[in-house]
Design a protein around this motif. Structure first.
Motif, short mmCIF file in Angstrom:
data_model
loop_
_atom_site.label_atom_id
_atom_site.label_comp_id
_atom_site.label_asym_id
_atom_site.label_seq_id
_atom_site.Cartn_x
_atom_site.Cartn_y
_atom_site.Cartn_z
N ARG A 155 91.40 -34.69 -153.16
CA ARG A 155 92.35 -34.04 -154.07
C ARG A 155 91.56 -33.66 -155.32
O ARG A 155 91.25 -34.51 -156.15
N VAL A 156 91.27 -32.39 -155.44
CA VAL A 156 90.23 -31.92 -156.35
C VAL A 156 90.80 -31.29 -157.61
O VAL A 156 91.71 -30.46 -157.55
N THR A 157 90.24 -31.70 -158.74
CA THR A 157 90.41 -30.99 -160.00
C THR A 157 89.08 -30.32 -160.33
O THR A 157 88.05 -30.98 -160.41
N ALA A 158 89.11 -28.99 -160.45
CA ALA A 158 87.89 -28.22 -160.68
C ALA A 158 87.92 -27.66 -162.10
O ALA A 158 88.93 -27.10 -162.53
N VAL A 159 86.80 -27.79 -162.79
CA VAL A 159 86.73 -27.46 -164.22
C VAL A 159 85.58 -26.51 -164.49
O VAL A 159 84.46 -26.70 -163.99
N ASP A 160 85.85 -25.49 -165.29
CA ASP A 160 84.79 -24.63 -165.77
C ASP A 160 85.24 -24.01 -167.09
O ASP A 160 86.43 -23.98 -167.40
N VAL A 161 84.27 -23.50 -167.85
CA VAL A 161 84.59 -22.84 -169.12
C VAL A 161 84.92 -21.36 -168.90
O VAL A 161 85.56 -20.74 -169.73
N SER A 162 84.51 -20.81 -167.75
CA SER A 162 84.69 -19.39 -167.48
C SER A 162 85.97 -19.13 -166.70
O SER A 162 86.10 -19.56 -165.54
N ALA A 163 86.90 -18.40 -167.29
CA ALA A 163 88.12 -18.03 -166.59
C ALA A 163 87.80 -17.12 -165.41
O ALA A 163 88.43 -17.21 -164.34
N THR A 164 86.81 -16.25 -165.55
CA THR A 164 86.43 -15.35 -164.47
C THR A 164 85.95 -16.14 -163.26
O THR A 164 86.34 -15.84 -162.12
N ALA A 165 85.10 -17.13 -163.48
CA ALA A 165 84.60 -17.95 -162.38
C ALA A 165 85.74 -18.66 -161.67
O ALA A 165 85.81 -18.70 -160.43
N MET A 166 86.66 -19.22 -162.44
CA MET A 166 87.75 -19.98 -161.82
C MET A 166 88.74 -19.07 -161.09
O MET A 166 89.31 -19.46 -160.07
N GLU A 167 88.94 -17.87 -161.57
CA GLU A 167 89.78 -16.91 -160.84
C GLU A 167 89.19 -16.62 -159.47
O GLU A 167 89.91 -16.56 -158.46
N ARG A 168 87.88 -16.45 -159.42
CA ARG A 168 87.22 -16.25 -158.13
C ARG A 168 87.36 -17.48 -157.25
O ARG A 168 87.62 -17.38 -156.04
N GLY A 169 87.16 -18.65 -157.86
CA GLY A 169 87.29 -19.88 -157.10
C GLY A 169 88.68 -20.05 -156.53
O GLY A 169 88.85 -20.45 -155.36
N ALA A 170 89.70 -19.76 -157.32
CA ALA A 170 91.09 -19.89 -156.85
C ALA A 170 91.35 -18.92 -155.69
O ALA A 170 92.04 -19.27 -154.73
N ARG A 171 90.79 -17.73 -155.79
CA ARG A 171 90.97 -16.76 -154.70
C ARG A 171 90.29 -17.26 -153.42
O ARG A 171 90.87 -17.19 -152.32
N HIS A 172 89.07 -17.79 -153.55
CA HIS A 172 88.36 -18.30 -152.38
C HIS A 172 89.09 -19.51 -151.78
O HIS A 172 89.15 -19.67 -150.56
N ALA A 173 89.65 -20.36 -152.65
CA ALA A 173 90.39 -21.52 -152.16
C ALA A 173 91.62 -21.09 -151.38
O ALA A 173 91.96 -21.67 -150.33
N ALA A 174 92.32 -20.07 -151.89
CA ALA A 174 93.50 -19.56 -151.18
C ALA A 174 93.11 -19.00 -149.82
O ALA A 174 93.80 -19.22 -148.81
N GLU A 175 91.99 -18.29 -149.77
CA GLU A 175 91.51 -17.75 -148.50
C GLU A 175 91.15 -18.86 -147.53
O GLU A 175 91.31 -18.72 -146.31
N ALA A 176 90.65 -19.99 -148.07
CA ALA A 176 90.26 -21.13 -147.24
C ALA A 176 91.46 -22.02 -146.88
O ALA A 176 91.32 -22.93 -146.07
N GLY A 177 92.59 -21.77 -147.52
CA GLY A 177 93.79 -22.54 -147.22
C GLY A 177 93.81 -23.94 -147.80
O GLY A 177 94.44 -24.84 -147.23
N VAL A 178 93.14 -24.14 -148.95
CA VAL A 178 93.13 -25.46 -149.58
C VAL A 178 93.70 -25.37 -150.98
O VAL A 178 93.66 -24.32 -151.63
N ARG A 179 94.25 -26.51 -151.45
CA ARG A 179 94.85 -26.58 -152.78
C ARG A 179 93.88 -27.30 -153.72
O ARG A 179 93.38 -28.38 -153.40
N ILE A 180 93.65 -26.70 -154.86
CA ILE A 180 92.79 -27.27 -155.90
C ILE A 180 93.47 -27.07 -157.24
O ILE A 180 94.09 -26.02 -157.47
N ASP A 181 93.38 -28.06 -158.10
CA ASP A 181 93.87 -27.92 -159.47
C ASP A 181 92.73 -27.38 -160.34
O ASP A 181 91.67 -27.99 -160.42
N TRP A 182 92.97 -26.23 -160.97
CA TRP A 182 91.94 -25.57 -161.78
C TRP A 182 92.26 -25.77 -163.25
O TRP A 182 93.38 -25.50 -163.69
#
Length: 211
Positions: free
Chosen positions: A63-90
């Motif tokens: 159960r993952v909480t993912a942290v970064d300072v870049s909103a752009t990076a996390m938007e990409r990460g959230a999109r990739h996570a959705a494509e992979a079918g997993v839930r992550i708290d950003w």
């Protein structure tokens, strides 16, 4: 070598906006090596970038909480996570200023280097990372130990902290922590221009002793 005139958010936003994708999307091998045999629980991924490590952990039941300072990076990460079918708290944090709440069974800090922070600021972040480890949990730090052999000479002038220095910075109470991994690893590395060489990375895994 520290470009302290620019704040971290500006620097990393500029960094990620340069290209549509910066990283490969693959998990860091150090994380695979140190975490594969652990029982999944809660995990905190510091400096998650575009989410490769966070997605890998989530796919294995963390159960993952993912942290970064870049909103752009996390938007990409959230999109990739959705494509992979997993839930992550950003959560977006400048780790020099704020830090996620709570404790975690795994705290991962993979290549948490930044040209816009001072060494004492990185040390403070890593101490906060250790404080976020739950009893029985682990902190895994993967870091560069030296510039790749093919790197320009000015890169070799930069001195990365040794494992011993990181342990000193963490200032862990011996009766509360156990060092499980502490070593240098050497892997093949190829420059963007195709020059073959070698890179050295440090691996540190420490476990908070169960109370």
């Amino acid at each position: 070598m520290h470009e302290t005139a620019q704040n971290p958010e500006e620097f990393w936003e500029d960094f990620y906006r340069e290209r549509e994708q910066i990283w490969t999307g693959k998990v860091n091998p150090i994380l695979v090596r140190e975490v594969s045999e652990l029982t999944p629980g809660t995990a905190l991924d510091l400096g998650c970038g575009e989410g490769g490590d966070a997605i890998w952990l989530a796919q294995r039941g963390w159960r993952v909480t993912a942290v970064d300072v870049s909103a752009t990076a996390m938007e990409r990460g959230a999109r990739h996570a959705a494509e992979a079918g997993v839930r992550i708290d950003w959560e977006r944090h400048d780790l020099q200023q704020s830090f996620p709440d709570g404790t975690f069974d795994l705290v991962s800090a993979q290549f948490l280097h930044s040209p816009v922070e001072r060494p004492d600021e990185r040390a403070q972040i890593l101490r906060r990372a250790a404080n976020a480890v739950a009893p029985g949990g682990v902190l895994v730090i993967g870091a560069h130990a030296a510039a790749p052999t093919w790197a320009p000479s000015e890169m070799h002038d930069h001195v990365f902290p040794t494992i011993e220095q990181v342990l000193e910075q963490l200032d862990l109470a011996p009766q509360q922590w156990q060092v499980e991994t502490s070593e240098l690893i050497y892997t093949a590395s190829t420059s963007p221009d195709g020059v073959e060489g070698e890179r050295a990375d440090s691996v540190l895994r420490v476990r908070r002793i169960q109370e």
